[in-house]
Design a protein around this motif. Sequence first.
Motif, PDB file in Angstrom:
ATOM      1  N   CYS A 167      23.605  43.982  41.394  1.00 37.35           N
ATOM      2  CA  CYS A 167      23.241  42.687  40.996  1.00 37.35           C
ATOM      3  C   CYS A 167      22.470  41.633  41.513  1.00 37.35           C
ATOM      4  CB  CYS A 167      24.199  41.937  42.774  1.00 37.35           C
ATOM      5  SG  CYS A 167      25.983  42.577  43.480  1.00 37.35           S
ATOM      6  N   LEU A 168      20.740  42.192  41.691  1.00 36.00           N
ATOM      7  CA  LEU A 168      19.845  41.587  41.796  1.00 36.00           C
ATOM      8  C   LEU A 168      19.575  41.417  40.743  1.00 36.00           C
ATOM      9  CD1 LEU A 168      17.608  39.617  43.204  1.00 36.00           C
ATOM     10  CD2 LEU A 168      16.801  41.198  44.234  1.00 36.00           C
ATOM     11  N   GLY A 169      19.382  42.423  40.403  1.00 38.33           N
ATOM     12  CA  GLY A 169      18.600  42.781  38.666  1.00 38.33           C
ATOM     13  C   GLY A 169      19.574  42.741  38.092  1.00 38.33           C
ATOM     14  N   THR A 170      21.082  42.318  37.914  1.00 42.71           N
ATOM     15  CA  THR A 170      21.970  42.089  36.902  1.00 42.71           C
ATOM     16  C   THR A 170      21.202  40.065  36.745  1.00 42.71           C
ATOM     17  OG1 THR A 170      23.521  43.346  36.403  1.00 42.71           O
ATOM     18  CG2 THR A 170      23.431  41.975  35.816  1.00 42.71           C
ATOM     19  N   ALA A 171      21.563  39.688  37.700  1.00 41.64           N
ATOM     20  CA  ALA A 171      21.043  38.374  38.464  1.00 41.64           C
ATOM     21  C   ALA A 171      19.864  37.377  38.065  1.00 41.64           C
ATOM     22  CB  ALA A 171      21.934  37.470  39.788  1.00 41.64           C
ATOM     23  N   ALA A 172      19.317  38.678  37.642  1.00 38.25           N
ATOM     24  CA  ALA A 172      17.956  38.207  37.314  1.00 38.25           C
ATOM     25  C   ALA A 172      17.516  38.153  35.848  1.00 38.25           C
ATOM     26  CB  ALA A 172      16.409  39.335  37.820  1.00 38.25           C
ATOM     27  N   LEU A 173      18.278  38.674  35.344  1.00 41.04           N
ATOM     28  CA  LEU A 173      18.426  38.666  33.835  1.00 41.04           C
ATOM     29  C   LEU A 173      18.992  37.330  32.767  1.00 41.04           C
ATOM     30  CD1 LEU A 173      19.850  42.209  33.180  1.00 41.04           C
ATOM     31  CD2 LEU A 173      17.730  41.600  32.758  1.00 41.04           C
ATOM     32  N   HIS A 174      19.035  36.178  34.127  1.00 47.56           N
ATOM     33  CA  HIS A 174      19.883  35.614  33.435  1.00 47.56           C
ATOM     34  C   HIS A 174      19.026  33.682  33.990  1.00 47.56           C
ATOM     35  CE1 HIS A 174      24.176  36.482  33.166  1.00 47.56           C
ATOM     36  NE2 HIS A 174      23.347  37.376  34.309  1.00 47.56           N
ATOM     37  N   SER A 175      17.433  34.450  34.759  1.00 45.17           N
ATOM     38  CA  SER A 175      16.259  33.371  35.073  1.00 45.17           C
ATOM     39  C   SER A 175      15.504  34.360  35.044  1.00 45.17           C
ATOM     40  CB  SER A 175      17.144  32.503  36.032  1.00 45.17           C
ATOM     41  OG  SER A 175      15.802  31.793  36.766  1.00 45.17           O
ATOM     42  N   LYS A 176      14.662  34.129  34.841  1.00 51.03           N
ATOM     43  CA  LYS A 176      13.132  34.289  34.615  1.00 51.03           C
ATOM     44  C   LYS A 176      12.409  34.046  36.435  1.00 51.03           C
ATOM     45  CE  LYS A 176       8.360  34.903  32.007  1.00 51.03           C
ATOM     46  NZ  LYS A 176       7.997  34.661  30.477  1.00 51.03           N
ATOM     47  N   ASP A 177      12.908  32.672  36.677  1.00 49.63           N
ATOM     48  CA  ASP A 177      11.996  32.234  37.917  1.00 49.63           C
ATOM     49  C   ASP A 177      12.617  33.048  39.143  1.00 49.63           C
ATOM     50  OD1 ASP A 177      10.239  30.127  36.572  1.00 49.63           O
ATOM     51  OD2 ASP A 177      11.942  28.938  37.139  1.00 49.63           O
ATOM     52  N   LEU A 178      13.973  33.549  38.806  1.00 46.23           N
ATOM     53  CA  LEU A 178      14.669  34.466  39.927  1.00 46.23           C
ATOM     54  C   LEU A 178      14.173  35.722  39.722  1.00 46.23           C
ATOM     55  CD1 LEU A 178      16.700  34.677  42.544  1.00 46.23           C
ATOM     56  CD2 LEU A 178      18.846  35.279  40.626  1.00 46.23           C
ATOM     57  N   ALA A 179      13.320  36.109  37.889  1.00 44.99           N
ATOM     58  CA  ALA A 179      12.818  37.783  38.357  1.00 44.99           C
ATOM     59  C   ALA A 179      11.498  37.504  38.770  1.00 44.99           C
ATOM     60  CB  ALA A 179      13.122  38.152  37.049  1.00 44.99           C
ATOM     61  N   ASN A 180      10.893  36.632  39.154  1.00 46.27           N
ATOM     62  CA  ASN A 180       9.375  36.498  39.394  1.00 46.27           C
ATOM     63  C   ASN A 180       9.434  36.381  40.689  1.00 46.27           C
ATOM     64  OD1 ASN A 180       8.014  36.536  37.009  1.00 46.27           O
ATOM     65  ND2 ASN A 180       8.452  34.240  36.884  1.00 46.27           N
ATOM     66  N   THR A 181      10.732  35.782  41.602  1.00 49.76           N
ATOM     67  CA  THR A 181      10.883  35.826  42.840  1.00 49.76           C
ATOM     68  C   THR A 181      10.868  36.563  43.534  1.00 49.76           C
ATOM     69  OG1 THR A 181      11.515  33.181  42.630  1.00 49.76           O
ATOM     70  CG2 THR A 181      11.789  34.575  44.627  1.00 49.76           C
ATOM     71  N   HIS A 182      11.516  37.428  42.914  1.00 51.50           N
ATOM     72  CA  HIS A 182      11.795  38.939  43.888  1.00 51.50           C
ATOM     73  C   HIS A 182      11.794  40.209  43.390  1.00 51.50           C
ATOM     74  CE1 HIS A 182      14.293  36.196  45.844  1.00 51.50           C
ATOM     75  NE2 HIS A 182      15.135  36.179  44.929  1.00 51.50           N
ATOM     76  N   LEU A 183      10.593  39.916  42.228  1.00 52.25           N
ATOM     77  CA  LEU A 183      10.261  41.090  41.095  1.00 52.25           C
ATOM     78  C   LEU A 183       9.231  42.053  42.829  1.00 52.25           C
ATOM     79  CD1 LEU A 183       8.863  42.273  39.324  1.00 52.25           C
ATOM     80  CD2 LEU A 183       7.173  41.156  38.757  1.00 52.25           C
ATOM     81  N   VAL A 184       8.810  41.704  42.983  1.00 54.46           N
ATOM     82  CA  VAL A 184       7.943  42.148  44.485  1.00 54.46           C
ATOM     83  C   VAL A 184       8.936  43.384  45.290  1.00 54.46           C
ATOM     84  CG1 VAL A 184       6.439  42.183  46.735  1.00 54.46           C
ATOM     85  CG2 VAL A 184       6.169  41.122  44.103  1.00 54.46           C
ATOM     86  N   LEU A 185      10.004  42.702  45.728  1.00 58.55           N
ATOM     87  CA  LEU A 185      10.919  43.393  46.569  1.00 58.55           C
ATOM     88  C   LEU A 185      11.595  44.505  45.642  1.00 58.55           C
ATOM     89  CD1 LEU A 185      13.128  42.909  48.668  1.00 58.55           C
ATOM     90  CD2 LEU A 185      14.834  41.213  47.648  1.00 58.55           C
ATOM     91  N   LEU A 186      12.207  44.069  43.931  1.00 61.12           N
ATOM     92  CA  LEU A 186      12.097  45.020  43.573  1.00 61.12           C
ATOM     93  C   LEU A 186      11.707  46.347  43.262  1.00 61.12           C
ATOM     94  CD1 LEU A 186      14.322  43.033  40.750  1.00 61.12           C
ATOM     95  CD2 LEU A 186      15.232  44.922  42.245  1.00 61.12           C
ATOM     96  N   LEU A 187       9.849  46.353  43.527  1.00 64.83           N
ATOM     97  CA  LEU A 187       9.043  47.179  43.451  1.00 64.83           C
ATOM     98  C   LEU A 187       8.780  47.879  44.693  1.00 64.83           C
ATOM     99  CD1 LEU A 187       6.174  45.040  42.148  1.00 64.83           C
ATOM    100  CD2 LEU A 187       7.564  46.581  40.367  1.00 64.83           C
TER     101      LEU A 187
END
Length: 961
Positions: A587-607
């Motif tokens: 869900c987090l990965g799919t939601a991050a596709l909708h917002s670059k800011d959201l992707a930047n915020t949680h990129l470290v978490l995904l890593l």
Amino acid sequence: MSGDSDLEIEEAFRRAQKAHNNKAKLVASLKNRYNKLEDKTEFHEEFIRCLKYAMIIYTREPAVENVIDFVTKFAASFETPVNEEEEEEENEFLNFLFCFLLESHGANSHAVRFRVCQLVNKLLGSLSENAQIDDGLCDRIHEAMLIRVTDKYPNVRIQAALAMARLQDPSNSDCPTIKAYVLLLENDSNPEVRRAVLSCIAPSVTTLPKIYKRTRDVKEKVRKLAYQVLAEKVHIRALSIAQRVSLLHEGLSDSADSVKEVVKTHLLPAWLRLLQGDVLQLLHKLDVENCAETAVTTLHAIFSMATSPDDLLQNGVRALCEFVKSKGNEGEELLEQLLPEAAIFAEYLCSYLRSITGLSEEQKADMTQLEIAMTQEFVGQQLIILVGCLDTSEEGGRKRMVAVLQEILVMPKTPTSLIGLLVEKLIGLLRDETQKIQMVAEIISDVREPILPISAPVDENEKRRKQVRLAEVRVQIMEAKQNLEECISCQDFSRAAVLKDSISQLEELKNQLTLEASQPADSIKEQRVEKSDPETLLKCLTMCAELFKQINIKRGICPTMNALIESLILPSVSNPNPAVRNMAVICLGTAALHSKDLANTHLVLLLQITQLDEPKIRISALRALIDQLLLNGLNILQDKSAPISQAPDSPDNSNGQPEQQTEEESTVQSILKMLSEFLDSEICELRTETAEGLAKLMYCGRILSPKLLSRLVLLWYNPVTEDDQRLRHCLGVFLQLYSRASRTNQECVEESFLPTMRTLFNAPVTSPLSEVDASNVAELFVELTRPSALVQPAAIQAVSVHDSLAVRICNEILRDVSAPEVRLYCKTLSWLEINTEPGPANSELQLLLKDILQEVKDKYCTRVIEKLCNQLNGDRGSKSGGNQDTTLLTLDENPGGQKKVSTAKNGKKASKAELSSDEGDEENVPEAPPSVRPSRRAKIAALDKTKQDLTALMNQEANGS
């Protein structure tokens, strides 16, 4: 006419060359002459003398083929029924001819060996089913053909394999013919040989797995024939369920249209005939519940062969509806006959899904109960899929279906496996995206916080107060009754009436208080209660993931979606249940596709998740990371600090920008380093997912890295990945598409050549890479960088990729001319398409080649370099033989012909002898380049030129004698 009745042998052979002559008359005339002879020796010698002229010609000339057919018919004419006497005497010529052929099968000439095997094949095939041959002769034929199936020339092997068709014993597991056939099927490099073996091998317990394996052959013709053999010779019951499903799945999705057509027109009709045309019985023979897509594809193939609507109506409903709907306006009338109105179907769907019973932990241990539940879920899944085929243009039916889907999603008993499909159909029925988001969010809220009845305890003081009040009322009633009796005795009737009314009111009050006292102490109230069990969270996350998938990513993150992320997704990432964590990461990965800011915020978490969690969850996080890189590229971190804006004149602005850029570059480098490390992971799925992700990034132009490309090539060749079919297939397709896409990609391949070769040459003996054939890897790079391989070749350029690669190789040779790899580098130079036009690149390459000639001492290297120098100097006659010697490595064919890429064990280059033998077989050139079709007159003229008449040779021999 008298001459024809007593025909000379040479004249018979001369006439037999012409196709218009009646061979039956020639056979009868020559046999009449043979029967009149008392001494057959002279006839035998003359017959063999004439036959030899045909046997020395290898090409399939019409005249030669006519002579071979004539000899076969003449020899077969001596066969007599088994019960007649003097059988051995009548078969004297046949035995003599067989003995001559067996004595000649080891001749040095490949033409003679080919004709010997061809004659043996035709002779055995022309004999009747109950024909008998001497046991000793039969053994000799068998031994000779077993030797010839290992011949160097494919055409000889083909005829030898066909000749042994009647000599095999399928019931004997130790039959040498069967063993030879199996060996050829698995190891012969020529597809025509494998086709010949497939056409004549008898199916048995031993051979059936080998025939089945040929359906995955690298050659289209072999796969096609394998399906035909299975359709014609193998009963459906002889195949396991897994084999049936695999045959249909791979056959109907084959890259070749001819193979798909064979499965539709041969295999499926053959199976249906065995099942009396019952399609449902065919579905029972497949694992429909676990392989629903294959079953649907099979039904679509069956429907495509139906000739009338009545034939269609007899088959499976769901697949039939999808097939009819795919026809568009043509199938609307038939679709109305198949499906009810949307409102009626909605009621049936709701009633069926309500009937699905949930299983307790004890019931899940019972396989019978589990199978029943799985069957119910599968049927429910098919019914939900049918929603997409309904006519929802009518507003009432559509609204009813939406309401039913909402109700089903909220039901606690709805299986988790159906949630995603239900949300997909629900969103498909809604038209406004805001409405879609709002409705799914409400459903998630109802599922996670349902309204439940809650009992609230009553205050003890209140209870005691009511009891005291009840006692007071009872005392008042008793006092009122005593006063009433006194008033009656005193005949004070007016006061008695007042007391009587007072007593009635007190009685009502007493009854009310008694009723309240009799009620339970706890009161029931309805209230929303938040549920946090894994099943509920998994349902909510599944709905959330499906919502993010269906909503357009250009819309961005709305407040409702943001609330779902904050309240549901992020807390679930740290949930102790692995399934919940995995779905939360998705869900987090799919939601991050909708917002670059959201992707930047949680990129470290995904890593962090890609490195620390369970393998399945790490793979989900890795996919989310790859999707982000594909969508936003490596500049994903550029907008991370955008909200913290600074004035242009700020003194810290100039100093902060380089620091920010350095931080972004280090993060990108760490991501690439992590992906590179995953390529060496012991977890096969993680390694495959990483390789596939890197291939996507490179093909889309997000990454241009020769080092990573070198890693992927080495991973493709590494024997450790030999059993990973998905990885091998992915990289095999990627390398071809990537190198042919653009000149830039070819330059990247060129830059990765030397690092790859150095890695192979320096690999220690204990490394699996030490088993890789470096020559085969070099061939691959040459083919990938060929200028002619580009999909859209650019305009003529002064320096081609092969020219640059030649310079790199020359410089590498000059680094150490005594190194053992110099020989391979020189061979690689001979394969390149080097531009011979004068220019700076040509001059530079000539200077390098001259330096190499002065220092290299190896004779082979010197010869190759001299040849290349002559080519660059304008000697057109000494063009590089690279085009002739290099084999195209689209998907390298191993000795068994499997559809797999080349490795150190199965991708070695053919020897010169093998190449010459393959080139000499004019009928086996499957890779011939397409040419313009000549006219009929040109064909006839060419045929006349190639016709060969044996008469001149025979007359010359006769005159010489």
